[in-house]
Design a protein around this motif. Structure first.
Motif, PDB file in Angstrom:
ATOM      1  N   ARG A 153       0.846  -1.180   0.000  1.00  0.00           N
ATOM      2  CA  ARG A 153       0.000   0.000   0.000  1.00  0.00           C
ATOM      3  C   ARG A 153       0.874   1.219   0.000  1.00  0.00           C
ATOM      4  O   ARG A 153       1.902   1.235   0.631  1.00  0.00           O
ATOM      5  CB  ARG A 153      -0.906   0.023   1.235  1.00  0.00           C
ATOM      6  N   GLY A 154       0.454   2.245  -0.702  1.00  0.00           N
ATOM      7  CA  GLY A 154       1.240   3.464  -0.723  1.00  0.00           C
ATOM      8  C   GLY A 154       0.364   4.631  -1.108  1.00  0.00           C
ATOM      9  O   GLY A 154      -0.852   4.569  -1.032  1.00  0.00           O
ATOM     10  N   GLU A 155       0.987   5.661  -1.596  1.00  0.00           N
ATOM     11  CA  GLU A 155       0.271   6.842  -1.992  1.00  0.00           C
ATOM     12  C   GLU A 155       0.150   6.848  -3.510  1.00  0.00           C
ATOM     13  O   GLU A 155       0.805   6.059  -4.186  1.00  0.00           O
ATOM     14  CB  GLU A 155       1.049   8.068  -1.512  1.00  0.00           C
ATOM     15  N   PRO A 156      -0.665   7.735  -4.047  1.00  0.00           N
ATOM     16  CA  PRO A 156      -0.725   7.840  -5.496  1.00  0.00           C
ATOM     17  C   PRO A 156       0.660   8.084  -6.076  1.00  0.00           C
ATOM     18  O   PRO A 156       1.455   8.817  -5.516  1.00  0.00           O
ATOM     19  CB  PRO A 156      -1.635   9.067  -5.713  1.00  0.00           C
ATOM     20  N   ARG A 157       0.965   7.450  -7.184  1.00  0.00           N
ATOM     21  CA  ARG A 157       2.295   7.605  -7.763  1.00  0.00           C
ATOM     22  C   ARG A 157       2.510   9.026  -8.239  1.00  0.00           C
ATOM     23  O   ARG A 157       1.592   9.743  -8.570  1.00  0.00           O
ATOM     24  CB  ARG A 157       2.473   6.624  -8.923  1.00  0.00           C
ATOM     25  N   GLN A 158       3.765   9.401  -8.292  1.00  0.00           N
ATOM     26  CA  GLN A 158       4.109  10.746  -8.698  1.00  0.00           C
ATOM     27  C   GLN A 158       5.438  10.720  -9.429  1.00  0.00           C
ATOM     28  O   GLN A 158       6.192   9.772  -9.321  1.00  0.00           O
ATOM     29  CB  GLN A 158       4.210  11.672  -7.482  1.00  0.00           C
ATOM     30  N   ILE A 159       5.702  11.768 -10.182  1.00  0.00           N
ATOM     31  CA  ILE A 159       6.989  11.916 -10.823  1.00  0.00           C
ATOM     32  C   ILE A 159       7.989  12.389  -9.769  1.00  0.00           C
ATOM     33  O   ILE A 159       7.746  13.369  -9.079  1.00  0.00           O
ATOM     34  CB  ILE A 159       6.921  12.944 -11.970  1.00  0.00           C
ATOM     35  N   LEU A 160       9.119  11.686  -9.639  1.00  0.00           N
ATOM     36  CA  LEU A 160      10.169  12.154  -8.735  1.00  0.00           C
ATOM     37  C   LEU A 160      11.084  13.082  -9.519  1.00  0.00           C
ATOM     38  O   LEU A 160      11.720  12.659 -10.481  1.00  0.00           O
ATOM     39  CB  LEU A 160      10.964  10.972  -8.175  1.00  0.00           C
ATOM     40  N   PRO A 161      11.172  14.337  -9.138  1.00  0.00           N
ATOM     41  CA  PRO A 161      11.970  15.300  -9.893  1.00  0.00           C
ATOM     42  C   PRO A 161      13.458  14.999  -9.805  1.00  0.00           C
ATOM     43  O   PRO A 161      13.898  14.147  -9.032  1.00  0.00           O
ATOM     44  CB  PRO A 161      11.640  16.642  -9.222  1.00  0.00           C
ATOM     45  N   ALA A 162      14.214  15.741 -10.569  1.00  0.00           N
ATOM     46  CA  ALA A 162      15.662  15.614 -10.505  1.00  0.00           C
ATOM     47  C   ALA A 162      16.150  15.981  -9.113  1.00  0.00           C
ATOM     48  O   ALA A 162      15.557  16.817  -8.441  1.00  0.00           O
ATOM     49  CB  ALA A 162      16.310  16.525 -11.551  1.00  0.00           C
ATOM     50  N   GLY A 163      17.237  15.365  -8.693  1.00  0.00           N
ATOM     51  CA  GLY A 163      17.799  15.673  -7.389  1.00  0.00           C
ATOM     52  C   GLY A 163      18.302  14.424  -6.698  1.00  0.00           C
ATOM     53  O   GLY A 163      18.094  13.311  -7.158  1.00  0.00           O
ATOM     54  N   CYS A 164      18.982  14.600  -5.576  1.00  0.00           N
ATOM     55  CA  CYS A 164      19.504  13.484  -4.800  1.00  0.00           C
ATOM     56  C   CYS A 164      18.355  12.659  -4.249  1.00  0.00           C
ATOM     57  O   CYS A 164      17.365  13.201  -3.754  1.00  0.00           O
ATOM     58  CB  CYS A 164      20.364  14.017  -3.669  1.00  0.00           C
ATOM     59  N   ARG A 165      18.482  11.334  -4.313  1.00  0.00           N
ATOM     60  CA  ARG A 165      17.430  10.444  -3.825  1.00  0.00           C
ATOM     61  C   ARG A 165      17.934   9.607  -2.670  1.00  0.00           C
ATOM     62  O   ARG A 165      19.039   9.062  -2.713  1.00  0.00           O
ATOM     63  CB  ARG A 165      16.924   9.532  -4.950  1.00  0.00           C
ATOM     64  N   VAL A 166      17.081   9.476  -1.652  1.00  0.00           N
ATOM     65  CA  VAL A 166      17.394   8.690  -0.464  1.00  0.00           C
ATOM     66  C   VAL A 166      16.283   7.666  -0.260  1.00  0.00           C
ATOM     67  O   VAL A 166      15.098   8.005  -0.393  1.00  0.00           O
ATOM     68  CB  VAL A 166      17.512   9.587   0.784  1.00  0.00           C
ATOM     69  N   LEU A 167      16.661   6.443   0.084  1.00  0.00           N
ATOM     70  CA  LEU A 167      15.702   5.401   0.424  1.00  0.00           C
ATOM     71  C   LEU A 167      15.887   5.055   1.893  1.00  0.00           C
ATOM     72  O   LEU A 167      16.996   4.721   2.328  1.00  0.00           O
ATOM     73  CB  LEU A 167      15.924   4.153  -0.437  1.00  0.00           C
ATOM     74  N   MET A 231      15.356   1.724  -8.716  1.00  0.00           N
ATOM     75  CA  MET A 231      16.482   0.920  -8.259  1.00  0.00           C
ATOM     76  C   MET A 231      17.763   1.324  -8.995  1.00  0.00           C
ATOM     77  O   MET A 231      17.771   1.485 -10.213  1.00  0.00           O
ATOM     78  CB  MET A 231      16.210  -0.570  -8.470  1.00  0.00           C
ATOM     79  N   GLY A 232      18.827   1.509  -8.242  1.00  0.00           N
ATOM     80  CA  GLY A 232      20.094   1.928  -8.821  1.00  0.00           C
ATOM     81  C   GLY A 232      20.258   3.428  -8.937  1.00  0.00           C
ATOM     82  O   GLY A 232      21.267   3.903  -9.461  1.00  0.00           O
ATOM     83  N   THR A 233      19.270   4.192  -8.402  1.00  0.00           N
ATOM     84  CA  THR A 233      19.354   5.656  -8.511  1.00  0.00           C
ATOM     85  C   THR A 233      19.478   6.336  -7.150  1.00  0.00           C
ATOM     86  O   THR A 233      19.577   7.563  -7.091  1.00  0.00           O
ATOM     87  CB  THR A 233      18.126   6.240  -9.231  1.00  0.00           C
ATOM     88  N   PHE A 234      19.466   5.582  -6.063  1.00  0.00           N
ATOM     89  CA  PHE A 234      19.523   6.196  -4.737  1.00  0.00           C
ATOM     90  C   PHE A 234      20.962   6.492  -4.337  1.00  0.00           C
ATOM     91  O   PHE A 234      21.846   5.643  -4.465  1.00  0.00           O
ATOM     92  CB  PHE A 234      18.868   5.291  -3.693  1.00  0.00           C
ATOM     93  N   SER A 235      21.183   7.693  -3.848  1.00  0.00           N
ATOM     94  CA  SER A 235      22.514   8.069  -3.352  1.00  0.00           C
ATOM     95  C   SER A 235      22.769   7.523  -1.955  1.00  0.00           C
ATOM     96  O   SER A 235      23.920   7.304  -1.564  1.00  0.00           O
ATOM     97  CB  SER A 235      22.659   9.595  -3.333  1.00  0.00           C
ATOM     98  N   VAL A 236      21.694   7.319  -1.196  1.00  0.00           N
ATOM     99  CA  VAL A 236      21.814   6.833   0.177  1.00  0.00           C
ATOM    100  C   VAL A 236      20.703   5.823   0.452  1.00  0.00           C
ATOM    101  O   VAL A 236      19.542   6.063   0.092  1.00  0.00           O
ATOM    102  CB  VAL A 236      21.712   7.989   1.206  1.00  0.00           C
TER     103      VAL A 236
END
Length: 340
Positions: A153-167, A231-236
């Motif tokens: 379960r999650g929230e409505p999908r959205q476009i993740l803009p450019a920028g550093c990504r953290v998981l 996957m493969g795009t997270f900096s942290v």
């Protein structure tokens, strides 16, 4: 009231009765500690007396202060706390510091990526199929992140803009994800948790801090509900997983913690590394080259965890860091940069 509460809680075995009394009185009156001491001659109103009585009784029974007052300060924010969700600890601030180092070292030039669902209704023939759009598509297509086939379960999908990504895996109250997003504007955080209670609480904390555009919260096992395109795009990749060895939890952890906080967020298995092993296997798939894996662990498990990380051959560096009491607490691994 302050003196009476302190004496009562001391007789009940509270290790810091004065601090507990101050915290409860501040919560009930809405005053700061300084204001409480400046207003000693102010009588309490009837409703304040009633709420103070209820709070003191709960604390006297051993219920954590954070659950009694319903809040907990963490770094630069104040979070709502509720029974059933792990209470943030000061040592976890060291974990946030490590994650912020990874954010600061990351390139900010990642392109936009489709996140959890389009923020508009797709027209016929456009966008993901119904299963994907509902967030309950075939989990087996996710590389790893969790057990396939479970409900996500999650929230409505959205476009993740450019920028550093953290998981963040295992967000609880959201303290880590919200601190990172708040202290590093422009960072995009995806936070997951298996517990519906944690998801609901983290979402309320996020919304109260107006960080909806920066933090996406997904209910799933590990990261099985995170879009595979990320996957493969997270900096942290950062996590405070359940890490207390089962015997330690049963025999050494204070009853205030053991009897009130969720075992799901505490029990790390025989050696405290059950969830860590899964994260260690998953991390290289989630991280971008040179990305950082930061995880908080039990002090007696750090050497074994570091050895497991080094054995994989995936990491350019593996480092154990101490907490505020100089105990080993955080493992920081940096993924090797792939050859071009």
């Amino acid at each position: 009231m302050l003196r009476w509460t302190e004496g009562y809680l001391e007789r009940k075995g509270d290790e810091r009765p004065r601090l507990s009394a101050e915290w409860l009185l501040c919560n009930v009156t809405g005053l700061s500690r300084v204001q409480v001491y400046m207003d000693f001659d102010r009588p309490l109103m009837r409703d304040e007396l009633d709420r103070m009585h209820q709070a003191v009784v709960r604390r006297g029974r051993g219920e954590p202060l954070q659950y009694v007052t319903g809040e907990m300060p963490f770094r630069h924010i104040v979070l709502r706390c509720e029974e059933g969700v792990l209470i943030p600890r000061p040592e976890t601030e060291i974990l946030v510091d490590a994650a912020l180092e990874g954010v600061d070292a990351a390139p900010m030039t990642f392109p936009p990526v489709m996140g959890e669902m389009p923020d508009h209704e797709p027209s016929e023939g456009e966008g993901p199929d119904a299963g994907e759009a509902s967030g309950t598509g075939d989990e087996s297509e996710v590389d790893d992140g969790g057990e396939a086939g479970g409900e996500v379960r999650g929230e409505p999908r959205q476009i993740l803009p450019a920028g550093c990504r953290v998981l963040e895996v295992g967000t609880g109250t959201g303290c880590i994800a919200l601190s990172i997003a708040g202290e590093r504007p422009g960072t995009r955080v995806v936070a997951t948790d298996l517990s519906p209670k944690a998801i609901a609480l983290a979402t309320r904390n996020r919304d109260a801090l107006s960080l909806q555009d920066a933090v996406t919260i997904v209910e799933c096992d590990l990261a099985s509900g995170v879009d595979r395109e990320l996957m493969g795009t997270f900096s942290v990749l950062v996590s405070n997983p359940p890490y207390i060895p089962t015997k330690v939890l049963a025999n050494e952890v204070p009853s205030e913690v053991r009897d009130h906080e969720p075992a799901l967020a505490l029990d790390g298995g025989e050696d405290g590394l059950d969830v860590f092993r899964r994260l260690l296997e998953f991390a290289p798939k989630a991280l971008a080259p040179g990305g950082m894996f930061c995880v908080e662990l039990y002090e007696g498990s750090l050497d074994d965890a570091a050895a497991l990380a080094r054995e994989t051959g995936e990491w350019e560096s593996v480092e154990v860091r101490e907490d505020l009491t100089h105990r080993p607490r955080v493992l920081v691994c940096r993924l090797a940069r792939r050859e071009s």
